[in-house]
Design an enzyme around this catalytic site. Structure first.
Site, mmCIF file in Angstrom:
data_model
loop_
_atom_site.group_PDB
_atom_site.id
_atom_site.type_symbol
_atom_site.label_atom_id
_atom_site.label_comp_id
_atom_site.label_asym_id
_atom_site.label_seq_id
_atom_site.Cartn_x
_atom_site.Cartn_y
_atom_site.Cartn_z
ATOM 1 N N LYS A 34 0.842 -1.204 0.000
ATOM 2 C CA LYS A 34 0.000 0.000 0.000
ATOM 3 C C LYS A 34 0.874 1.250 0.000
ATOM 4 C CE LYS A 34 -2.460 1.718 3.600
ATOM 5 N NZ LYS A 34 -2.313 3.183 3.565
ATOM 6 N N ASP A 61 -3.415 4.300 -2.006
ATOM 7 C CA ASP A 61 -4.312 4.792 -0.953
ATOM 8 C C ASP A 61 -4.364 6.317 -1.028
ATOM 9 O OD1 ASP A 61 -5.980 4.894 1.207
ATOM 10 O OD2 ASP A 61 -4.446 4.410 2.694
ATOM 11 N N LYS A 63 -7.169 8.160 -1.234
ATOM 12 C CA LYS A 63 -8.364 8.701 -0.569
ATOM 13 C C LYS A 63 -8.881 9.925 -1.333
ATOM 14 C CE LYS A 63 -7.285 7.041 4.078
ATOM 15 N NZ LYS A 63 -5.888 6.577 4.003
ATOM 16 N N ASP A 66 -13.015 14.962 -4.631
ATOM 17 C CA ASP A 66 -13.020 16.174 -5.462
ATOM 18 C C ASP A 66 -14.300 16.187 -6.293
ATOM 19 O OD1 ASP A 66 -12.114 18.451 -6.977
ATOM 20 O OD2 ASP A 66 -10.066 17.857 -6.510
ATOM 21 N N THR A 117 -10.176 4.987 10.856
ATOM 22 C CA THR A 117 -10.070 4.210 12.099
ATOM 23 C C THR A 117 -9.449 5.022 13.240
ATOM 24 O OG1 THR A 117 -8.134 3.244 11.048
ATOM 25 C CG2 THR A 117 -10.085 1.859 11.202
ATOM 26 N N ARG A 208 2.738 0.139 10.965
ATOM 27 C CA ARG A 208 3.758 0.203 12.016
ATOM 28 C C ARG A 208 4.102 -1.111 12.721
ATOM 29 N NH1 ARG A 208 0.951 5.492 14.297
ATOM 30 N NH2 ARG A 208 -0.735 4.400 13.214
#
Ligand code: C5P
Length: 232
Positions: A34, A61, A63, A66, A117, A208
């Site tokens: 990703k 990713d 997101k 517009d 999240t 992470r």
């Protein structure tokens, strides 16, 4: 789909060189790479195209949010890069229809962001939403299904309700994954890999807990093994 194909590793690093270093360390343990906003603006788009050309699965990713014309053109460019997945942040039908038009007949799968999240009920109230997190996620997931999207991004806590409401052919991609004993960081709604799979997630997004591990390959392998056990 095998357990390893379900692990999406979030390459949340500042440069393509660092991303490539992680890709060679983690290698076959990840099913999808990703590339998010940080890296997209630092050579990540070129990296996404190069990895796709090598046959790797790449999740852009971005997101997107517009006006429809811009969404359609941006989605078409991302489809041309050979990406496998793209996130769209639209909360309305016009945006989603534009993304559907933009991907055309390509294999690009469109995923909608439901509720980040990192947000909890207090954050949603601050945005003016009267719905609970669960209600809002479900409402948005149903809208995306109607629009013809392939799936949604949702935390493990909402996965079961979405699965029940949308059926088996709708993809649920779940970030906020934390293997037992790892730090939640800024994620408000976290879940272990096995619980997320049991709740109905198809793919897990992990950043992470793998990138900051002493041995990223071992951390990725352990997550894939946990996914495999959860799938039975
Ligand atoms: O490091 P961590 O495992 O928390 O990374 C989660 C990844 O998933 C990040 O790249 C983040 O941008 C992404 N994501 C998320 N929540 C969403 C959508 C995407 O955490 N709703």
């Amino acid at each position: 789909m095998k357990a390893g194909e379900r692990l999406i590793v979030a390459l949340d690093v500042p440069t393509p060189d660092e991303a490539r270093a992680f890709i060679s360390k983690i290698g076959e343990h990840a099913g999808v790479w990703k590339i998010g906003l940080e890296l997209l603006f630092a050579g990540g788009a070129e990296l996404a195209a190069a990895l796709s050309a090598q046959g790797q699965k790449v999740f852009v990713d971005a997101k997107l949010l517009d006006i429809p014309h811009t969404i359609e053109r941006a989605t078409a460019n991302i489809a041309d890069m050979g990406a496998a997945f793209l996130t769209v942040h639209g909360h309305d039908m016009k945006t989603m229809e534009a993304a559907m038009n933009g991907r055309g007949t390509s294999d690009l799968k469109l995923l909608a962001v439901t509720v980040l999240t990192s947000l909890d009920k207090a954050d949603l109230e601050q945005q003016g939403s009267m719905m609970t997190t669960d209600e809002l996620v479900l409402h948005r997931a149903n809208l995306r299904r109607e629009a013809g999207f392939d799936g949604v991004i949702a935390s493990g806590h909402e996965a079961a309700a979405i699965r029940e409401a949308t059926g088996d052919d709708f993809l649920i991609v779940t970030p906020g994954i934390r293997p037992a004993g790892t730090d939640a960081g800024d994620q408000a709604r976290v879940m272990t890999p096995s619980r997320a799979i049991q709740a109905g997630a198809d793919y897990l997004v992990v950043g992470r807990p793998i990138l900051q591990a002493k041995d990223p390959a071992a951390a990725a392998r352990a997550i894939v093994e946990e996914i495999g056990r959860a799938l039975g």
